[in-house]
Scaffold this motif. Structure first.
Motif, PDB file in Angstrom:
ATOM      1  N   ASP A   1       0.850  -1.199   0.000  1.00  0.00           N
ATOM      2  CA  ASP A   1       0.000   0.000   0.000  1.00  0.00           C
ATOM      3  C   ASP A   1       0.883   1.245   0.000  1.00  0.00           C
ATOM      4  O   ASP A   1       0.566   2.258   0.605  1.00  0.00           O
ATOM      5  N   ASN A   2       2.004   1.164  -0.714  1.00  0.00           N
ATOM      6  CA  ASN A   2       2.954   2.263  -0.784  1.00  0.00           C
ATOM      7  C   ASN A   2       2.364   3.522  -1.409  1.00  0.00           C
ATOM      8  O   ASN A   2       2.692   4.644  -1.010  1.00  0.00           O
ATOM      9  N   LEU A   3       1.499   3.352  -2.385  1.00  0.00           N
ATOM     10  CA  LEU A   3       0.944   4.513  -3.084  1.00  0.00           C
ATOM     11  C   LEU A   3      -0.146   5.199  -2.284  1.00  0.00           C
ATOM     12  O   LEU A   3      -0.295   6.432  -2.339  1.00  0.00           O
TER      13      LEU A   3
ATOM     14  N   GLU B   1      -2.013   4.640   1.610  1.00  0.00           N
ATOM     15  CA  GLU B   1      -2.132   3.870   2.850  1.00  0.00           C
ATOM     16  C   GLU B   1      -3.496   3.193   2.958  1.00  0.00           C
ATOM     17  O   GLU B   1      -4.545   3.823   2.853  1.00  0.00           O
ATOM     18  N   GLY B   2      -3.462   1.867   3.156  1.00  0.00           N
ATOM     19  CA  GLY B   2      -4.698   1.099   3.311  1.00  0.00           C
ATOM     20  C   GLY B   2      -5.281   0.594   2.013  1.00  0.00           C
ATOM     21  O   GLY B   2      -6.203  -0.222   2.026  1.00  0.00           O
ATOM     22  N   ASN B   3      -4.756   1.074   0.877  1.00  0.00           N
ATOM     23  CA  ASN B   3      -5.231   0.615  -0.432  1.00  0.00           C
ATOM     24  C   ASN B   3      -4.217  -0.388  -0.979  1.00  0.00           C
ATOM     25  O   ASN B   3      -3.216  -0.024  -1.602  1.00  0.00           O
ATOM     26  N   TRP B   4      -4.472  -1.672  -0.749  1.00  0.00           N
ATOM     27  CA  TRP B   4      -3.505  -2.714  -1.060  1.00  0.00           C
ATOM     28  C   TRP B   4      -3.601  -3.135  -2.527  1.00  0.00           C
ATOM     29  O   TRP B   4      -4.654  -3.551  -2.998  1.00  0.00           O
ATOM     30  N   LEU B   5      -2.462  -3.004  -3.228  1.00  0.00           N
ATOM     31  CA  LEU B   5      -2.396  -3.329  -4.646  1.00  0.00           C
ATOM     32  C   LEU B   5      -1.270  -4.329  -4.904  1.00  0.00           C
ATOM     33  O   LEU B   5      -0.210  -4.250  -4.288  1.00  0.00           O
ATOM     34  N   TRP B   6      -1.527  -5.245  -5.831  1.00  0.00           N
ATOM     35  CA  TRP B   6      -0.469  -6.140  -6.289  1.00  0.00           C
ATOM     36  C   TRP B   6       0.418  -5.361  -7.247  1.00  0.00           C
ATOM     37  O   TRP B   6      -0.016  -4.964  -8.330  1.00  0.00           O
ATOM     38  N   GLY B   7       1.667  -5.149  -6.870  1.00  0.00           N
ATOM     39  CA  GLY B   7       2.573  -4.385  -7.714  1.00  0.00           C
ATOM     40  C   GLY B   7       2.849  -5.041  -9.046  1.00  0.00           C
ATOM     41  O   GLY B   7       3.119  -4.362 -10.041  1.00  0.00           O
ATOM     42  N   SER B   8       2.775  -6.359  -9.116  1.00  0.00           N
ATOM     43  CA  SER B   8       3.081  -7.086 -10.352  1.00  0.00           C
ATOM     44  C   SER B   8       1.972  -6.989 -11.385  1.00  0.00           C
ATOM     45  O   SER B   8       2.223  -7.144 -12.585  1.00  0.00           O
ATOM     46  N   THR B   9       0.742  -6.753 -10.933  1.00  0.00           N
ATOM     47  CA  THR B   9      -0.393  -6.713 -11.859  1.00  0.00           C
ATOM     48  C   THR B   9      -1.146  -5.385 -11.825  1.00  0.00           C
ATOM     49  O   THR B   9      -1.939  -5.113 -12.719  1.00  0.00           O
ATOM     50  N   GLY B  10      -0.921  -4.573 -10.790  1.00  0.00           N
ATOM     51  CA  GLY B  10      -1.631  -3.302 -10.665  1.00  0.00           C
ATOM     52  C   GLY B  10      -3.067  -3.446 -10.210  1.00  0.00           C
ATOM     53  O   GLY B  10      -3.834  -2.484 -10.257  1.00  0.00           O
ATOM     54  N   THR B  11      -3.465  -4.635  -9.761  1.00  0.00           N
ATOM     55  CA  THR B  11      -4.839  -4.872  -9.318  1.00  0.00           C
ATOM     56  C   THR B  11      -4.911  -4.869  -7.798  1.00  0.00           C
ATOM     57  O   THR B  11      -3.943  -5.180  -7.105  1.00  0.00           O
TER      58      THR B  11
ATOM     59  N   SER C   1       2.223  -2.578  10.559  1.00  0.00           N
ATOM     60  CA  SER C   1       3.655  -2.763  10.789  1.00  0.00           C
ATOM     61  C   SER C   1       4.509  -2.290   9.612  1.00  0.00           C
ATOM     62  O   SER C   1       5.703  -2.041   9.762  1.00  0.00           O
ATOM     63  N   GLY C   2       3.902  -2.182   8.449  1.00  0.00           N
ATOM     64  CA  GLY C   2       4.647  -1.761   7.276  1.00  0.00           C
ATOM     65  C   GLY C   2       3.771  -1.725   6.049  1.00  0.00           C
ATOM     66  O   GLY C   2       2.559  -1.956   6.121  1.00  0.00           O
ATOM     67  N   ASN C   3       4.382  -1.435   4.902  1.00  0.00           N
ATOM     68  CA  ASN C   3       3.629  -1.248   3.666  1.00  0.00           C
ATOM     69  C   ASN C   3       3.802  -2.367   2.654  1.00  0.00           C
ATOM     70  O   ASN C   3       3.288  -2.273   1.540  1.00  0.00           O
TER      71      ASN C   3
END
Length: 269
Positions: free
Chosen positions: A206-208, A210-220, A237-239
């Motif tokens: 959720d680096n982009l 906070e709280g919005n979890w995205l798969w970095g490999s697919t953008g979904t 605890s982390g992103n």
């Protein structure tokens, strides 16, 4: 170099559970493979097909409901479109960690192949052609690869400790992407293959936002999709997210992206 020229013939596609079925009006033809294709063996002899897929992929051949090795008395599969291209033989294939329940397959080393039906089979024979990822035995020291989930994708475990960014880069440098999970079945198969005693980095962050979890490999995102948080996770605890081994139930755990962990890379067709 001699190139075999194959005439394009008329054919029609009909739906199938296993992919598209090419119903030919004549013998042979030329086809581009993106989604799975099933070819019904012709009743004619000396029928030739030429297949091509994307430049960075290879071709996988299986026999529907049968065994490639047994069926090769009726056809030959050539690795490439040169008239003298080598014949692919099932018994000579070296496939990284194949599952026993997978259909027997032969794989090209390049994105093109020729199939020659030498004699007409005495019963219905269907040849399935799929686009596949090349699957090496490993990516170097302390790694291992295999066709864990299906016969056309490839997963590689990396036991070298790196940050989340480091593992992302390492996967990309080897032509793969950091793991993005789509189902509990996929996750269970990977855990069954390599265990969950390590805390493998995934591409979920959720680096982009906070709280919005995205798969970095697919953008979904995981909203409306598959997720498997461990109990009381995420806890801030982390992103970045790794597969969790802290509880018997397993699941995912958010963590500091700078921590050093193992990883799983994947290649999808």
């Amino acid at each position: 170099m001699k190139i075999l020229t194959v005439c394009i013939v008329a054919f029609a596609f009909v739906s199938s559970i296993d992919g598209n079925v090419a119903s030919t009006r004549n013998c042979g033809g030329r086809m581009f493979v993106d989604e799975a294709i099933i070819i019904d063996a012709t009743t004619q002899q000396d029928c030739t097909w030429q297949f091509q897929t994307k430049e960075d992929r290879i071709l996988a051949f299986t026999v529907v409901g049968g065994n490639v090795n047994d069926a090769q008395q009726f056809f030959s599969i050539h690795d490439g479109v040169d008239i003298d291209s080598p014949v692919l033989l099932a018994e000579k294939q070296k496939i990284a960690s194949p599952r026993k329940d997978f259909p027997q397959a032969v794989y090209t080393t390049q994105p093109s192949a020729i199939v020659r039906f030498k004699t007409a089979p005495i019963s219905n024979l269907q040849l399935k052609v799929q686009k596949a990822v090349n699957c090496p035995a490993d990516l170097g020291a302390n790694t291992g690869c295999g066709r864990i989930v299906d016969e056309i994708s490839c997963y590689c475990v990396d036991y070298n400790l790196r940050t989340h960014e480091g593992q992302t880069t390492s996967c990309l440098d080897n032509g793969f992407k950091l793991l993005a999970l789509e189902s509990r079945t996929e996750e269970n198969l990977l855990i069954g293959a390599w265990g969950n005693v390590k805390r493998y980095w995934t591409s979920l962050t959720d680096n982009l936002n906070e709280g919005n979890w995205l798969w970095g490999s697919t953008g979904t995102g995981i909203v409306g999709g598959y997720f498997n948080w461990a109990i009381n996770q995420p806890d801030g605890s982390g992103n970045c997210v790794h597969l969790n081994d802290a509880s018997p139930q397993g699941g995912w755990n958010d963590d500091n992206c700078a921590n050093l962990r193992e990883a799983i890379c994947e290649g999808q067709p």
